[in-house]
Design a protein around this motif. Structure first.
Motif, PDB file in Angstrom:
ATOM      1  N   GLU A  85      25.415  40.809  47.477  1.00  0.00           N
ATOM      2  CA  GLU A  85      24.794  40.448  46.317  1.00  0.00           C
ATOM      3  C   GLU A  85      25.541  39.205  45.638  1.00  0.00           C
ATOM      4  O   GLU A  85      25.088  38.249  45.073  1.00  0.00           O
ATOM      5  CB  GLU A  85      25.029  41.457  45.073  1.00  0.00           C
ATOM      6  N   ILE A  86      26.966  39.114  45.555  1.00  0.00           N
ATOM      7  CA  ILE A  86      27.644  38.008  45.041  1.00  0.00           C
ATOM      8  C   ILE A  86      27.650  36.888  45.785  1.00  0.00           C
ATOM      9  O   ILE A  86      27.037  35.704  45.479  1.00  0.00           O
ATOM     10  CB  ILE A  86      29.229  38.686  45.208  1.00  0.00           C
ATOM     11  N   GLU A  87      27.378  36.830  47.135  1.00  0.00           N
ATOM     12  CA  GLU A  87      26.974  35.461  47.992  1.00  0.00           C
ATOM     13  C   GLU A  87      25.851  35.048  47.754  1.00  0.00           C
ATOM     14  O   GLU A  87      25.644  33.826  47.536  1.00  0.00           O
ATOM     15  CB  GLU A  87      27.213  36.085  49.502  1.00  0.00           C
ATOM     16  N   GLU A  88      24.811  35.792  47.456  1.00  0.00           N
ATOM     17  CA  GLU A  88      23.530  35.251  47.284  1.00  0.00           C
ATOM     18  C   GLU A  88      23.421  34.681  45.714  1.00  0.00           C
ATOM     19  O   GLU A  88      22.985  33.412  45.762  1.00  0.00           O
ATOM     20  CB  GLU A  88      22.481  36.467  47.150  1.00  0.00           C
ATOM     21  N   GLU A  89      23.987  35.076  44.831  1.00  0.00           N
ATOM     22  CA  GLU A  89      24.333  34.521  43.286  1.00  0.00           C
ATOM     23  C   GLU A  89      25.253  33.301  43.518  1.00  0.00           C
ATOM     24  O   GLU A  89      24.717  32.329  43.008  1.00  0.00           O
ATOM     25  CB  GLU A  89      25.105  35.851  42.524  1.00  0.00           C
ATOM     26  N   LEU A  90      26.258  33.526  44.232  1.00  0.00           N
ATOM     27  CA  LEU A  90      27.283  32.080  44.310  1.00  0.00           C
ATOM     28  C   LEU A  90      26.159  31.030  45.011  1.00  0.00           C
ATOM     29  O   LEU A  90      26.389  29.903  44.588  1.00  0.00           O
ATOM     30  CB  LEU A  90      28.375  32.205  44.730  1.00  0.00           C
ATOM     31  N   HIS A  91      25.396  31.346  45.976  1.00  0.00           N
ATOM     32  CA  HIS A  91      24.977  30.460  46.749  1.00  0.00           C
ATOM     33  C   HIS A  91      23.928  29.571  45.860  1.00  0.00           C
ATOM     34  O   HIS A  91      23.651  28.487  45.716  1.00  0.00           O
ATOM     35  CB  HIS A  91      24.022  30.892  47.939  1.00  0.00           C
ATOM     36  N   LEU A  92      23.047  30.498  45.020  1.00  0.00           N
ATOM     37  CA  LEU A  92      22.088  30.033  44.019  1.00  0.00           C
ATOM     38  C   LEU A  92      22.634  29.184  43.122  1.00  0.00           C
ATOM     39  O   LEU A  92      22.345  28.292  42.439  1.00  0.00           O
ATOM     40  CB  LEU A  92      21.386  31.071  43.137  1.00  0.00           C
ATOM     41  N   VAL A 106      44.484  40.601  32.352  1.00  0.00           N
ATOM     42  CA  VAL A 106      45.890  39.853  32.804  1.00  0.00           C
ATOM     43  C   VAL A 106      46.038  38.240  32.225  1.00  0.00           C
ATOM     44  O   VAL A 106      46.168  37.465  32.935  1.00  0.00           O
ATOM     45  CB  VAL A 106      46.127  39.996  34.319  1.00  0.00           C
ATOM     46  N   GLY A 107      45.507  38.200  30.927  1.00  0.00           N
ATOM     47  CA  GLY A 107      45.782  36.830  30.368  1.00  0.00           C
ATOM     48  C   GLY A 107      44.531  35.815  30.768  1.00  0.00           C
ATOM     49  O   GLY A 107      44.736  34.629  30.421  1.00  0.00           O
ATOM     50  N   LEU A 108      43.604  36.297  31.430  1.00  0.00           N
ATOM     51  CA  LEU A 108      42.579  35.375  31.828  1.00  0.00           C
ATOM     52  C   LEU A 108      41.149  35.986  31.380  1.00  0.00           C
ATOM     53  O   LEU A 108      41.064  37.093  31.122  1.00  0.00           O
ATOM     54  CB  LEU A 108      42.348  35.524  33.478  1.00  0.00           C
ATOM     55  N   PRO A 109      40.416  35.041  30.826  1.00  0.00           N
ATOM     56  CA  PRO A 109      39.065  35.509  30.451  1.00  0.00           C
ATOM     57  C   PRO A 109      38.100  36.072  31.508  1.00  0.00           C
ATOM     58  O   PRO A 109      38.356  35.547  32.532  1.00  0.00           O
ATOM     59  CB  PRO A 109      38.551  34.292  29.636  1.00  0.00           C
ATOM     60  N   CYS A 110      37.282  37.173  30.995  1.00  0.00           N
ATOM     61  CA  CYS A 110      36.331  37.500  31.879  1.00  0.00           C
ATOM     62  C   CYS A 110      35.022  37.137  31.588  1.00  0.00           C
ATOM     63  O   CYS A 110      34.740  37.322  30.346  1.00  0.00           O
ATOM     64  CB  CYS A 110      36.474  39.081  32.090  1.00  0.00           C
ATOM     65  N   VAL A 111      34.444  36.422  32.658  1.00  0.00           N
ATOM     66  CA  VAL A 111      33.296  35.784  32.443  1.00  0.00           C
ATOM     67  C   VAL A 111      31.974  36.215  33.133  1.00  0.00           C
ATOM     68  O   VAL A 111      32.226  37.017  33.935  1.00  0.00           O
ATOM     69  CB  VAL A 111      33.328  33.995  32.435  1.00  0.00           C
ATOM     70  N   SER A 112      30.812  35.883  32.765  1.00  0.00           N
ATOM     71  CA  SER A 112      29.510  36.291  33.708  1.00  0.00           C
ATOM     72  C   SER A 112      29.564  35.286  34.635  1.00  0.00           C
ATOM     73  O   SER A 112      29.891  34.089  34.610  1.00  0.00           O
ATOM     74  CB  SER A 112      28.370  36.154  32.772  1.00  0.00           C
ATOM     75  N   SER A 113      28.831  35.663  35.533  1.00  0.00           N
ATOM     76  CA  SER A 113      28.468  34.620  36.525  1.00  0.00           C
ATOM     77  C   SER A 113      27.748  33.365  36.205  1.00  0.00           C
ATOM     78  O   SER A 113      28.092  32.139  36.806  1.00  0.00           O
ATOM     79  CB  SER A 113      27.415  35.134  37.781  1.00  0.00           C
ATOM     80  N   GLU A 114      27.099  33.312  35.153  1.00  0.00           N
ATOM     81  CA  GLU A 114      26.520  32.097  34.508  1.00  0.00           C
ATOM     82  C   GLU A 114      27.426  30.993  34.044  1.00  0.00           C
ATOM     83  O   GLU A 114      27.314  29.950  33.921  1.00  0.00           O
ATOM     84  CB  GLU A 114      25.384  32.321  33.383  1.00  0.00           C
ATOM     85  N   GLU A 115      28.761  31.529  33.759  1.00  0.00           N
ATOM     86  CA  GLU A 115      29.809  30.779  33.130  1.00  0.00           C
ATOM     87  C   GLU A 115      30.665  30.283  34.109  1.00  0.00           C
ATOM     88  O   GLU A 115      31.398  29.213  33.706  1.00  0.00           O
ATOM     89  CB  GLU A 115      30.412  31.686  31.983  1.00  0.00           C
ATOM     90  N   ILE A 116      30.361  30.536  35.332  1.00  0.00           N
ATOM     91  CA  ILE A 116      31.737  30.125  36.226  1.00  0.00           C
ATOM     92  C   ILE A 116      31.491  28.469  36.384  1.00  0.00           C
ATOM     93  O   ILE A 116      32.573  28.042  36.389  1.00  0.00           O
ATOM     94  CB  ILE A 116      31.306  30.761  37.910  1.00  0.00           C
ATOM     95  N   LEU A 117      30.439  27.924  36.635  1.00  0.00           N
ATOM     96  CA  LEU A 117      30.295  26.382  36.770  1.00  0.00           C
ATOM     97  C   LEU A 117      30.988  25.626  35.677  1.00  0.00           C
ATOM     98  O   LEU A 117      31.298  24.511  35.792  1.00  0.00           O
ATOM     99  CB  LEU A 117      28.839  25.948  36.907  1.00  0.00           C
ATOM    100  N   GLN A 118      30.840  26.376  34.451  1.00  0.00           N
ATOM    101  CA  GLN A 118      31.696  25.619  33.306  1.00  0.00           C
ATOM    102  C   GLN A 118      33.209  25.522  33.737  1.00  0.00           C
ATOM    103  O   GLN A 118      33.866  24.710  32.884  1.00  0.00           O
ATOM    104  CB  GLN A 118      31.175  26.282  32.124  1.00  0.00           C
TER     105      GLN A 118
END
Length: 136
Positions: A82-89, A53-65
């Protein structure tokens, strides 16, 4: 979680939506309209590096950028954990979509009132002393 929701809805901080499933499809247009959605994240590698929908789909490693806030759209407990653990890290604050929707309703109501009553809305409410008190 409350601060994250306020940052996303009221302060318009850049936000990533995690999950491209059923809830994403149902709510992404509304989220894009009222929130500053900058990207989508999904664990499925076949969706990454593409647009949704017009937005880039990124990996979790790219979120902070891109953002420090994430809306998790899935309702499946095992995925949420699983997602909560990854976001916490990653040190990213997040909220669940169903928690955010209540605040989003308040924002839509406020916008509607501002459009309907550009000078402000005045309500008169009777009080126990029989007098009317005005609220702006």
């Amino acid at each position: 979680m409350k601060k994250c929701i306020e940052d996303i809805v009221w302060r318009q901080h850049p936000t990533v939506v995690w999950g491209c499933g059923k809830n994403f499809e149902q709510y992404i247009c509304e989220l894009k309209k009222y929130c500053n959605i900058v990207a989508v994240c999904d664990s499925a590698t076949e969706l990454q590096r593409k647009e949704r929908v017009g937005l880039p789909c990124v990996s979790s490693e790219e979120i902070l950028q891109l953002a420090k806030n994430v809306i998790v759209t899935t309702t499946r407990t095992e995925f949420i954990q699983e997602i909560e653990e990854e976001l916490h890290l990653l040190g990213v604050q997040y909220c669940l979509l169903h928690d955010l929707l209540d605040e989003l309703s308040l924002k839509k109501e406020k916008i509607l009132i501002e459009k309907t009553y550009p000078g402000g809305m005045i309500d008169c409410v009777p009080h126990t002393d029989g007098k009317m008190k005005k609220y702006i």
